[in-house]
Write an enzyme that holds these catalytic residues in place. Sequence first.
Site, PDB file in Angstrom:
ATOM      1  N   LYS A 165       0.829  -1.211   0.000  1.00  0.00           N
ATOM      2  CA  LYS A 165       0.000   0.000   0.000  1.00  0.00           C
ATOM      3  C   LYS A 165       0.869   1.270   0.000  1.00  0.00           C
ATOM      4  O   LYS A 165       2.084   1.177   0.009  1.00  0.00           O
ATOM      5  CB  LYS A 165      -0.958  -0.017   1.195  1.00  0.00           C
ATOM      6  CG  LYS A 165      -1.853  -1.270   1.243  1.00  0.00           C
ATOM      7  CD  LYS A 165      -2.890  -1.329   0.123  1.00  0.00           C
ATOM      8  CE  LYS A 165      -3.464  -2.702  -0.108  1.00  0.00           C
ATOM      9  NZ  LYS A 165      -4.421  -3.180   0.864  1.00  0.00           N
TER      10      LYS A 165
HETATM   11  C1  LIG Z   1      -5.475  -4.186   1.192  1.00  0.00           C
HETATM   12  C2  LIG Z   1      -6.939  -3.988   1.158  1.00  0.00           C
HETATM   13  C3  LIG Z   1      -7.773  -4.418   2.189  1.00  0.00           C
HETATM   14  C4  LIG Z   1      -7.282  -5.239   3.340  1.00  0.00           C
HETATM   15  O1  LIG Z   1      -6.223  -4.700   4.032  1.00  0.00           O
HETATM   16  P1  LIG Z   1      -5.286  -5.655   4.945  1.00  0.00           P
HETATM   17  O2  LIG Z   1      -4.401  -4.685   5.635  1.00  0.00           O
HETATM   18  O3  LIG Z   1      -4.573  -6.560   4.010  1.00  0.00           O
HETATM   19  O4  LIG Z   1      -6.188  -6.394   5.870  1.00  0.00           O
HETATM   20  C5  LIG Z   1      -9.113  -4.105   2.110  1.00  0.00           C
HETATM   21  N1  LIG Z   1      -9.620  -3.441   1.072  1.00  0.00           N
HETATM   22  C6  LIG Z   1      -8.862  -3.037   0.043  1.00  0.00           C
HETATM   23  C7  LIG Z   1      -9.486  -2.287  -1.088  1.00  0.00           C
HETATM   24  C8  LIG Z   1      -7.502  -3.317   0.046  1.00  0.00           C
HETATM   25  O5  LIG Z   1      -6.740  -2.947  -0.992  1.00  0.00           O
END
Ligand SMILES: *Cc1c(COP(=O)(O)O)cnc(C)c1O
Length: 390
Positions: free
Chosen positions: A189
């Site tokens: 991210k």
């Molecule tokens: C990465 C992501 C999640 C989940 O996040 P985690 O930290 O992996 O639990 C949820 N929604 C979207 C759109 C994501 O890209």
Amino acid sequence: MLAIEGGEPVRSSFLPYGKQCIDNSDIAAVAEVLQSDWLTTGPKVEEFERALTETCNATYAVAVNSGTAALHAAAYALGIGPGDEVIVPPITFVSSVSIIVHLGATPVFADVCPETLCIDPASVEKLLTKRTKAIVCVDFAGQPCNYDELRSFGLPIIQDGCHALGASYKGQAVGSLNELCTFSFHPVKNITTAEGGAILTSDENLARRARSFRNHGLSLDQRQRREKNTWAYEVHELGFNYRLSDIQSALGISQLGKLEEFLKKRRALAAYYDRALAGIDGVEPLSSLDGREHAYHLYVARFPRQKYSVDRDQLFRALRAEGIGVMVHYFPIHLQPFFEEKFGTKGGDCPVAELRSAEILTLPLFVQMNEKDVSDVVEALTKVCEFYRV
Ligand SMILES: *Cc1c(COP(=O)(O)O)cnc(C)c1O
């Protein structure tokens, strides 16, 4: 000759679609916490939360240990439960939807806009019932949804901003737009805490409920009990252990300080792709709309089926063979076996999502990519697309 047919690949080393950017200042920040009194639930969590509220121009931030935990706590804070319907998009990571099911409510899938893959307000409108309790909106790839229209329904919005830290909508920062906004700090991210997430809100009551849910529903956390010189706590509701550690929070603070620089790089790479791909027939990047400042967590392009003699999966394999780590974001959730079996969802429910999902690929995009990396992607796309184009 294509690498998949035995030719020389464009790259000898694999280029992933995303990865973290960690430097010595991040490492020093983590090391400092390791030598301190608090490894978890200490001062760094609060400091990280304060930094997030400043970045997002929101009043409250609740740091948790994943983006999924953030979504779960946000939906819990709204009081979503059995008998409720929550409108969700199908083009997202599974946890945007699974948290609704974990709370005993029913997900109702709305279709997405063909140009952005964000939830389509016109489709949402058709699905509203007396039971509709909230709408989950995913800022797909890092571009905010059409919130003017989505807010006009008068329902609470859980904004899944996991792609969109640093984005804005009509000048307003993501995190301050809706009742609740969630972020993920997974390594791919826009910033990372290894695992981590946060809920942003400007509603004191929602913040309090999310904070309680993060720590088993306890009235006082470990640090508050020490400060008040008491061992006692009360449990009025149940929660989970969704706490973020001080180690992770220190990494988050350090990373957040570099967010602007990271975004600048991501946007420059996206602009490079925009220019280069305009010259390749059969590659159509998603649109980036006026009034929305894109955070470019992902760079997604469409490869229209009728332009090629093969399907998207063959393009995927051919590009992977060239050393380019393309990905697919995402397979429609309503067509996953669990949802088909439990909720009776089926092909045809969300035609735009289904059609687009079979034609998209995510191209590599991360902060440390250099000129050579992006030009390798463009070279591989040119090579593969030319070969398979009809
Ligand atoms: C990465 C992501 C999640 C989940 O996040 P985690 O930290 O992996 O639990 C949820 N929604 C979207 C759109 C994501 O890209």
